[in-house]
Design a protein around this motif. Structure first.
Motif, PDB file in Angstrom:
ATOM      1  N   ARG A  51      21.231  -3.461  -5.439  1.00  0.00           N
ATOM      2  CA  ARG A  51      19.897  -3.073  -5.767  1.00  0.00           C
ATOM      3  C   ARG A  51      19.324  -4.555  -6.209  1.00  0.00           C
ATOM      4  O   ARG A  51      17.694  -4.087  -5.345  1.00  0.00           O
ATOM      5  N   ILE A  52      19.313  -5.570  -6.342  1.00  0.00           N
ATOM      6  CA  ILE A  52      17.718  -6.731  -6.578  1.00  0.00           C
ATOM      7  C   ILE A  52      17.775  -7.109  -5.077  1.00  0.00           C
ATOM      8  O   ILE A  52      16.666  -6.830  -5.310  1.00  0.00           O
ATOM      9  N   THR A  53      18.714  -6.707  -3.984  1.00  0.00           N
ATOM     10  CA  THR A  53      18.310  -6.942  -2.037  1.00  0.00           C
ATOM     11  C   THR A  53      17.046  -5.762  -2.162  1.00  0.00           C
ATOM     12  O   THR A  53      16.240  -6.194  -1.574  1.00  0.00           O
ATOM     13  N   SER A  54      18.092  -4.618  -2.830  1.00  0.00           N
ATOM     14  CA  SER A  54      16.848  -3.498  -2.118  1.00  0.00           C
ATOM     15  C   SER A  54      15.710  -3.235  -2.877  1.00  0.00           C
ATOM     16  O   SER A  54      14.540  -3.255  -2.327  1.00  0.00           O
ATOM     17  N   GLY A  55      15.568  -3.359  -4.374  1.00  0.00           N
ATOM     18  CA  GLY A  55      14.268  -4.163  -4.504  1.00  0.00           C
ATOM     19  C   GLY A  55      13.715  -5.212  -4.050  1.00  0.00           C
ATOM     20  O   GLY A  55      11.854  -4.744  -4.105  1.00  0.00           O
ATOM     21  N   THR A  56      14.221  -5.918  -4.181  1.00  0.00           N
ATOM     22  CA  THR A  56      12.925  -7.148  -3.260  1.00  0.00           C
ATOM     23  C   THR A  56      12.298  -6.869  -1.969  1.00  0.00           C
ATOM     24  O   THR A  56      11.261  -6.830  -1.696  1.00  0.00           O
ATOM     25  N   GLY A  57      13.325  -6.106  -1.567  1.00  0.00           N
ATOM     26  CA  GLY A  57      12.435  -5.574   0.066  1.00  0.00           C
ATOM     27  C   GLY A  57      11.464  -4.762  -0.157  1.00  0.00           C
ATOM     28  O   GLY A  57      10.784  -4.488   0.617  1.00  0.00           O
ATOM     29  N   LYS A  58      12.105  -3.894  -1.190  1.00  0.00           N
ATOM     30  CA  LYS A  58      10.742  -2.672  -1.130  1.00  0.00           C
ATOM     31  C   LYS A  58       9.499  -3.478  -1.170  1.00  0.00           C
ATOM     32  O   LYS A  58       8.678  -3.290  -1.435  1.00  0.00           O
ATOM     33  N   ALA A  59       9.502  -4.067  -2.599  1.00  0.00           N
ATOM     34  CA  ALA A  59       8.343  -5.361  -3.632  1.00  0.00           C
ATOM     35  C   ALA A  59       7.643  -5.744  -2.327  1.00  0.00           C
ATOM     36  O   ALA A  59       6.074  -5.840  -1.749  1.00  0.00           O
ATOM     37  N   LYS A  60       8.766  -6.246  -1.434  1.00  0.00           N
ATOM     38  CA  LYS A  60       8.101  -7.149  -0.214  1.00  0.00           C
ATOM     39  C   LYS A  60       7.330  -6.116   0.914  1.00  0.00           C
ATOM     40  O   LYS A  60       6.035  -6.431   1.165  1.00  0.00           O
ATOM     41  N   ASP A  61       7.556  -4.497   0.939  1.00  0.00           N
ATOM     42  CA  ASP A  61       7.544  -3.900   1.825  1.00  0.00           C
ATOM     43  C   ASP A  61       6.033  -3.533   1.176  1.00  0.00           C
ATOM     44  O   ASP A  61       5.046  -3.286   2.415  1.00  0.00           O
ATOM     45  N   ALA A  62       5.828  -3.539   0.094  1.00  0.00           N
ATOM     46  CA  ALA A  62       5.075  -2.806  -0.983  1.00  0.00           C
ATOM     47  C   ALA A  62       3.742  -3.930  -0.630  1.00  0.00           C
ATOM     48  O   ALA A  62       2.181  -3.376  -0.333  1.00  0.00           O
ATOM     49  N   LEU A  63       3.671  -5.381  -0.712  1.00  0.00           N
ATOM     50  CA  LEU A  63       3.246  -6.121  -0.504  1.00  0.00           C
ATOM     51  C   LEU A  63       2.337  -6.051   0.493  1.00  0.00           C
ATOM     52  O   LEU A  63       0.835  -6.796   0.807  1.00  0.00           O
ATOM     53  N   GLY A  64       3.108  -5.848   1.699  1.00  0.00           N
ATOM     54  CA  GLY A  64       2.618  -6.002   3.043  1.00  0.00           C
ATOM     55  C   GLY A  64       1.906  -4.934   3.429  1.00  0.00           C
ATOM     56  O   GLY A  64       0.963  -4.952   4.434  1.00  0.00           O
ATOM     57  N   LYS A  65       2.128  -3.560   3.155  1.00  0.00           N
ATOM     58  CA  LYS A  65       1.106  -2.539   3.314  1.00  0.00           C
ATOM     59  C   LYS A  65      -0.267  -2.832   2.198  1.00  0.00           C
ATOM     60  O   LYS A  65      -1.286  -2.720   2.646  1.00  0.00           O
ATOM     61  N   ILE A  66      -0.288  -3.335   0.630  1.00  0.00           N
ATOM     62  CA  ILE A  66      -2.075  -3.825   0.415  1.00  0.00           C
ATOM     63  C   ILE A  66      -2.504  -4.626   1.415  1.00  0.00           C
ATOM     64  O   ILE A  66      -3.204  -4.891   1.394  1.00  0.00           O
ATOM     65  N   ALA A  67      -1.547  -5.812   1.149  1.00  0.00           N
ATOM     66  CA  ALA A  67      -1.683  -7.224   2.116  1.00  0.00           C
ATOM     67  C   ALA A  67      -2.996  -7.266   3.196  1.00  0.00           C
ATOM     68  O   ALA A  67      -3.882  -7.201   4.165  1.00  0.00           O
ATOM     69  N   HIS A  68      -1.957  -5.808   4.345  1.00  0.00           N
ATOM     70  CA  HIS A  68      -2.685  -5.410   5.537  1.00  0.00           C
ATOM     71  C   HIS A  68      -2.887  -4.042   5.668  1.00  0.00           C
ATOM     72  O   HIS A  68      -3.129  -3.955   6.969  1.00  0.00           O
ATOM     73  N   LYS A  69      -3.584  -3.934   4.911  1.00  0.00           N
ATOM     74  CA  LYS A  69      -4.379  -2.580   4.890  1.00  0.00           C
ATOM     75  C   LYS A  69      -5.872  -2.388   4.923  1.00  0.00           C
ATOM     76  O   LYS A  69      -5.704  -1.107   6.113  1.00  0.00           O
TER      77      LYS A  69
END
Length: 81
Positions: A51-69
């Protein structure tokens, strides 16, 4: 003008600022997410590793979307070599 319209008008500049900060500090933020995930996994003795790995991955995906919008190609970050 309704309440939601007022909120959207006031939050618009903040959203742009967050995107700029995320783009400038994406590496540091991702590193911080990894550190926090490692600490939490250690504190829970690996019980919630998946669950921690999954949550971290989702947070990084969201970060990428925000940073590269605003980059060409939409909301997905550019490929890294």
């Amino acid at each position: 003008m309704g309440l939601l319209d007022n909120l959207k008008a006031k939050l618009g500049p903040a959203k742009d600022k967050v995107g700029d900060l995320a783009q400038k500090n994406e590496g540091k933020i991702a590193e911080g997410l990894d550190k926090v995930a490692k600490v939490v996994d250690s504190k829970t003795h690996g019980k919630y590793s998946d669950r921690i790995t999954s949550g971290t991955g989702k947070a990084k995906d969201a970060l990428g979307k925000i940073a590269h919008k605003d980059t060409p190609g939409g909301t997905t970050p550019p490929a890294t070599s």
